[in-house]
Design a protein around this motif. Structure first.
Motif, short mmCIF file in Angstrom:
data_model
loop_
_atom_site.label_atom_id
_atom_site.label_comp_id
_atom_site.label_asym_id
_atom_site.label_seq_id
_atom_site.Cartn_x
_atom_site.Cartn_y
_atom_site.Cartn_z
N ILE A 1 4.50 -2.00 9.30
CA ILE A 1 4.76 -0.63 9.76
C ILE A 1 3.44 0.12 9.91
N ALA B 1 0.35 2.74 17.54
CA ALA B 1 0.96 3.86 18.26
C ALA B 1 -0.04 4.99 18.47
N VAL C 1 -0.67 12.20 10.07
CA VAL C 1 0.72 11.85 9.77
C VAL C 1 0.86 10.36 9.48
N ALA C 2 0.14 9.53 10.25
CA ALA C 2 0.29 8.09 10.10
C ALA C 2 -0.18 7.60 8.74
N LEU D 1 0.16 5.12 2.46
CA LEU D 1 0.62 5.44 1.11
C LEU D 1 1.86 4.62 0.79
N PHE D 2 2.75 4.50 1.78
CA PHE D 2 3.98 3.73 1.59
C PHE D 2 3.65 2.28 1.22
N PRO E 1 9.19 -6.33 0.93
CA PRO E 1 8.80 -4.93 1.15
C PRO E 1 7.32 -4.75 1.48
N THR F 1 6.63 -5.97 5.03
CA THR F 1 7.23 -5.05 5.98
C THR F 1 6.40 -3.78 6.10
N ILE G 1 4.86 1.01 -2.42
CA ILE G 1 6.14 0.29 -2.44
C ILE G 1 6.20 -0.86 -3.45
N ALA H 1 1.99 1.82 13.23
CA ALA H 1 1.74 3.26 13.32
C ALA H 1 0.38 3.52 13.95
N ALA I 1 0.81 8.47 6.03
CA ALA I 1 1.99 8.31 5.17
C ALA I 1 2.36 6.83 5.05
N ASP J 1 11.87 -5.89 -6.39
CA ASP J 1 12.32 -7.08 -5.68
C ASP J 1 11.25 -7.68 -4.76
N ARG K 1 9.18 -1.00 -6.32
CA ARG K 1 10.27 -1.93 -6.05
C ARG K 1 10.13 -3.18 -6.90
N TRP L 1 10.55 -11.19 4.83
CA TRP L 1 10.73 -9.74 4.95
C TRP L 1 10.69 -9.08 3.59
#
Lengths: 238, 256
Positions: A123, A130, A154-155, A160-161, A116, A119, A165, A127, A157, A171, A169, A114
């Motif tokens: 996601i 969905a 919208v998805a 980009l995340f 980042p 994960t 990330i 998205a 985003a 870690d 981050r 898990w």
């Protein structure tokens, strides 16, 4: 369902180019480039991993373009464009995830962790899955196109995340090849020599492959809508 | 943002008013357009007042919150150390699930009562409708979060009422309700709306949820600033993205 002969010729040409490039890319990755110093042969999957992520990124970015274009012009062709891009993007990011897991088994000694980065790409995948659920849940075609365009924007985003990330981050254990990181804020590109050449070649071949697949998916959707229309026409004549 | 005397009308040419001569209607509509923030306040206040009188939503959300906390503490069998590390997760998962109840009611109720059409006909900017609805939802979510913070402080013996944590709760709730208001206004038109909302909302707000949980946990464990500040930054960025998306895209969702 007729297309201009030039376009079809371009598509055929691109298809051939994608196939040839793909085979050469695999040859470079599997035979031409030597095994990596620390990871050995397991590193060879990295070319497909990054290539398919680039493909997914192209497709999802094009979804945003298609969404904006649809909302501005209300031309259904942009909706087909968006749908084709999401489906190809989902396939490409599935390849990214599966090749990543295959690589992680010998290198991290686990299929999944898990982290980042892992994960966030999950996601992202969810998205866009969905997005397809949303499409199938709305009956009115005009409204479905409109909502799909909005959701496709919208998805993004989540894309980009995924990209941001690992750069903010400290870690994560996922390697970063290009751009600034916590350890090296100025950024850089830390592959050289044959590995770099192979990587660039594969990125290019995956970009071409993605465009070709999207193009075929658009034609397929046009065809299926044409068949649907014909079916309705025939039924109304009975 | 300031109160603009002449907000832009909906950019879509195919509006509900197009049955009448469009040019004159639009000119008249522009004159009578309610100032942006007054319209926002009116919609939020309407939702709030309806809720104060009926209390159906907050009651069910608060009860749901109690039950979720019960389920968590039974299912996880939290001992003293486990509580410290998981309480932020319990807090946020409960806020998100309870908030989802509120979100799915917010526009669905308007649609079922037929008052959505009236709202859309009102001479206000469509994005004022978005912000009004969002502020209403945000207040409900904040009430839930506050109740939860007190509840978890009492039941889990972990002090959750801290200024920094309140800031994280505020930022997280803004992101969640901004995305939630936009997407729930799409989900109300679907065949299985209650089932669709979580599916389309969860992946979009997961980045907010992850950042909020990480920031909360780091703050609760008393870690140095470097451990939680990037997450708060990420939360703020997500908030701006979702607010901008709602502001720009809500027009296209509700037009008809």
């Amino acid at each position: 369902m007729t297309y201009s002969a030039t376009r079809t010729r371009i598509l055929r040409g691109l298809t051939l180019a994608a196939a040839v490039l793909f085979v050469i890319g695999l040859y470079l990755a599997l035979f031409w480039v030597g095994p990596e110093k620390e990871q050995g042969a397991a590193q060879r999957i990295f070319y497909v991993h990054l290539g398919s992520f680039l493909g997914a990124f192209i497709a999802f970015a094009a979804t945003v373009v298609g969404g904006i274009a649809y909302l501005r012009t209300r031309d259904p062709k942009w909706d087909i464009f968006g749908l084709a891009n999401v489906e190809i993007g989902l396939g490409m990011s599935a390849i990214t995830i599966v090749t990543g897991m295959t690589w992680a088994r010998p290198i991290w000694n686990t299929w999944w962790t898990w982290d980042p980065r892992l994960t966030s790409i999950t996601i992202m995948w969810l998205a866009y899955a969905a997005y397809l659920m949303l499409r199938s849940g709305i009956e009115d075609p005009e409204r479905r196109r409109r909502f799909a365009a909005v959701y496709g924007i919208v998805a993004f985003a989540s894309v980009l995340f995924t990209i941001i990330i690992i750069r903010v981050r400290p870690d994560t254990i996922h390697p970063v090849v290009a751009g600034p990181t916590q350890a090296d804020p100025t950024g850089g590109f830390d592959v050289t020599g044959r590995i770099r050449d192979t990587l660039f070649f594969n990125l290019f071949s995956f970009a071409v492959l993605t465009v070709v697949l999207i193009w075929y998916r658009i034609r397929l959707e046009n065809l299926s809508q044409y068949v649907m229309r014909r079916k309705l026409e025939v039924l109304s004549e009975l | 943002m300031t109160v603009s005397p002449e907000p832009t009308t909906s950019p879509a040419p195919t509006d509900a008013v197009s049955a009448r001569p469009a040019a004159t209607t639009r000119a008249r509509a522009r004159q009578r357009l309610t100032p942006f923030w007054r319209a926002v306040a009116a919609i939020a206040w309407k939702d709030l007042r309806a809720e104060i009188r009926s209390r159906e939503l907050v009651n069910s959300m608060v009860l749901f919150t109690f039950m979720t906390v019960m389920v968590f503490s039974l299912a996880l069998e939290l001992d003293k150390e486990a509580r410290q590390t998981t309480v932020a997760g319990v807090l946020w998962v409960t806020v998100v699930f309870a908030g989802m109840i509120g979100l799915s009611r917010s526009l669905a109720a308007e649609k079922d009562r037929g008052s959505l059409d009236a709202l859309l006909l009102a001479p206000i900017d469509r994005s004022a409708l978005f912000f009004g609805k969002m502020i209403g939802n945000l207040l409900f979510v904040l009430v839930i979060a506050l109740v939860l913070q007190v509840l978890l402080t009492v039941l889990f013996n972990v002090t959750l009422i801290r200024p920094l944590l309140v800031l994280v709760v505020l930022l997280g709730s803004v992101g969640f309700t901004a995305a939630g208001t936009l997407l729930s206004s799409m989900a109300v038109h679907a065949r299985a709306r209650e089932a669709l909302l979580p599916i389309i909302l969860m992946p979009v707000v997961l980045p907010v949820l992850i950042s909020a949980v990480r920031a909360s946990t780091a703050i609760l464990e008393g870690l140095p600033r470097d451990d939680w500040f990037p997450w708060i930054q990420l939360l703020a960025v997500a908030d701006v993205i979702f607010l901008a998306a709602g502001y720009g895209l809500f027009d296209y969702v509700v037009e008809e």
